[in-house]
Design a protein around this motif. Structure first.
Motif, PDB file in Angstrom:
ATOM      1  N   TYR A  36       0.860  -1.172   0.000  1.00  0.00           N
ATOM      2  CA  TYR A  36       0.000   0.000   0.000  1.00  0.00           C
ATOM      3  C   TYR A  36       0.899   1.226   0.000  1.00  0.00           C
ATOM      4  O   TYR A  36       1.842   1.307   0.792  1.00  0.00           O
ATOM      5  N   GLY A  37       0.647   2.141  -0.933  1.00  0.00           N
ATOM      6  CA  GLY A  37       1.490   3.322  -1.004  1.00  0.00           C
ATOM      7  C   GLY A  37       1.052   4.282  -2.078  1.00  0.00           C
ATOM      8  O   GLY A  37      -0.080   4.237  -2.552  1.00  0.00           O
ATOM      9  N   VAL A  38       1.986   5.139  -2.472  1.00  0.00           N
ATOM     10  CA  VAL A  38       1.722   6.163  -3.473  1.00  0.00           C
ATOM     11  C   VAL A  38       2.633   5.912  -4.664  1.00  0.00           C
ATOM     12  O   VAL A  38       3.843   5.736  -4.497  1.00  0.00           O
ATOM     13  N   ASP A  39       2.051   5.872  -5.856  1.00  0.00           N
ATOM     14  CA  ASP A  39       2.811   5.694  -7.091  1.00  0.00           C
ATOM     15  C   ASP A  39       2.252   6.663  -8.124  1.00  0.00           C
ATOM     16  O   ASP A  39       1.026   6.751  -8.292  1.00  0.00           O
ATOM     17  N   ASP A  40       3.125   7.384  -8.785  1.00  0.00           N
ATOM     18  CA  ASP A  40       2.710   8.404  -9.756  1.00  0.00           C
ATOM     19  C   ASP A  40       1.696   9.369  -9.147  1.00  0.00           C
ATOM     20  O   ASP A  40       0.733   9.774  -9.803  1.00  0.00           O
ATOM     21  N   GLY A  41       1.869   9.685  -7.857  1.00  0.00           N
ATOM     22  CA  GLY A  41       1.005  10.647  -7.184  1.00  0.00           C
ATOM     23  C   GLY A  41      -0.352  10.109  -6.765  1.00  0.00           C
ATOM     24  O   GLY A  41      -1.167  10.858  -6.241  1.00  0.00           O
ATOM     25  N   GLU A  42      -0.629   8.819  -6.998  1.00  0.00           N
ATOM     26  CA  GLU A  42      -1.924   8.232  -6.642  1.00  0.00           C
ATOM     27  C   GLU A  42      -1.734   7.149  -5.578  1.00  0.00           C
ATOM     28  O   GLU A  42      -0.793   6.363  -5.655  1.00  0.00           O
ATOM     29  N   THR A  43      -2.650   7.125  -4.618  1.00  0.00           N
ATOM     30  CA  THR A  43      -2.612   6.096  -3.586  1.00  0.00           C
ATOM     31  C   THR A  43      -3.121   4.794  -4.193  1.00  0.00           C
ATOM     32  O   THR A  43      -4.180   4.770  -4.817  1.00  0.00           O
ATOM     33  N   ARG A  44      -2.322   3.717  -4.006  1.00  0.00           N
ATOM     34  CA  ARG A  44      -2.633   2.440  -4.656  1.00  0.00           C
ATOM     35  C   ARG A  44      -2.406   1.272  -3.706  1.00  0.00           C
ATOM     36  O   ARG A  44      -1.645   1.356  -2.758  1.00  0.00           O
ATOM     37  N   LEU A  45      -3.047   0.170  -4.060  1.00  0.00           N
ATOM     38  CA  LEU A  45      -2.847  -1.100  -3.379  1.00  0.00           C
ATOM     39  C   LEU A  45      -2.421  -2.127  -4.409  1.00  0.00           C
ATOM     40  O   LEU A  45      -3.049  -2.241  -5.461  1.00  0.00           O
ATOM     41  N   LEU A  46      -1.352  -2.856  -4.108  1.00  0.00           N
ATOM     42  CA  LEU A  46      -0.972  -4.024  -4.905  1.00  0.00           C
ATOM     43  C   LEU A  46      -1.414  -5.232  -4.105  1.00  0.00           C
ATOM     44  O   LEU A  46      -1.042  -5.392  -2.945  1.00  0.00           O
ATOM     45  N   GLY A  47      -2.245  -6.053  -4.705  1.00  0.00           N
ATOM     46  CA  GLY A  47      -2.747  -7.221  -4.005  1.00  0.00           C
ATOM     47  C   GLY A  47      -2.934  -8.392  -4.935  1.00  0.00           C
ATOM     48  O   GLY A  47      -2.961  -8.235  -6.158  1.00  0.00           O
ATOM     49  N   TYR A  48      -3.059  -9.561  -4.331  1.00  0.00           N
ATOM     50  CA  TYR A  48      -3.328 -10.767  -5.094  1.00  0.00           C
ATOM     51  C   TYR A  48      -4.813 -11.060  -4.975  1.00  0.00           C
ATOM     52  O   TYR A  48      -5.315 -11.356  -3.885  1.00  0.00           O
ATOM     53  N   GLN A  49      -5.532 -10.941  -6.087  1.00  0.00           N
ATOM     54  CA  GLN A  49      -6.978 -11.167  -6.077  1.00  0.00           C
ATOM     55  C   GLN A  49      -7.263 -12.655  -5.997  1.00  0.00           C
ATOM     56  O   GLN A  49      -6.823 -13.428  -6.842  1.00  0.00           O
ATOM     57  N   MET A  50      -7.996 -13.042  -4.963  1.00  0.00           N
ATOM     58  CA  MET A  50      -8.318 -14.443  -4.717  1.00  0.00           C
ATOM     59  C   MET A  50      -9.668 -14.846  -5.300  1.00  0.00           C
ATOM     60  O   MET A  50      -9.842 -15.964  -5.776  1.00  0.00           O
ATOM     61  N   LYS A  51     -10.634 -13.957  -5.217  1.00  0.00           N
ATOM     62  CA  LYS A  51     -11.995 -14.238  -5.670  1.00  0.00           C
ATOM     63  C   LYS A  51     -12.568 -12.969  -6.255  1.00  0.00           C
ATOM     64  O   LYS A  51     -12.097 -11.872  -5.986  1.00  0.00           O
TER      65      LYS A  51
END
Length: 100
Positions: A36-51
Motif C-alpha cells: 500500500y502506497g503512493v505511485d505516480d502521485g496516486e494512492t494504490r494497493l498491490l494485491g493478489y486477487q483471490m476471488k
C-alpha cells in the motif's frame, strides 16, 4: 467510504495478513493486500486477487487498485499465511505498508 477509513483498514489487513473485500469498477473483489502506497502521485494497493470478477483476464492474479475507486471496503476474517512477493515491489513514490 472515507479514504482515511480505507487506509486504516488496508494497513490493519496488511499487518494482520487478513484478506479484504471491496467493490472496484463494478465488481466485488477479495484480495490479499501486499503493498500500500503512493505511485505516480496516486494512492494504490498491490494485491493478489483471490476471488471475484475483474475487467481483465482471469479472476486470480496480481492487480493494482487505485484506492479512490475502492468502495465498501472491509477487512475479512480470512487470513493468508505469508507474502506472495518474490522480490521487492517496483519503486513507488512512497510505501505506507508492505506485508512481511
Amino acid at each position: 467510504m472515507n479514504e482515511m477509513k480505507n487506509e486504516d483498514a488496508i494497513c490493519r489487513a496488511i499487518l494482520e495478513k487478513k484478506l479484504i473485500g471491496f467493490y472496484y469498477e463494478g465488481h466485488h473483489r477479495c484480495v490479499e493486500p501486499h503493498v500500500y502506497g503512493v505511485d505516480d502521485g496516486e494512492t494504490r494497493l498491490l494485491g493478489y486477487q483471490m476471488k471475484g470478477k475483474s475487467n481483465g483476464s482471469g479472476n486470480t492474479n496480481w492487480r493494482q487498485f487505485k484506492t479512490e475507486k475502492m468502495v465498501y471496503l472491509r477487512v475479512l476474517d480470512e487470513s493468508f499465511e505469508q507474502s506472495r512477493l518474490k522480490s521487492e515491489p517496483d519503486k513507488w513514490d512512497r510505501y505506507i505498508a508492505i506485508v512481511d
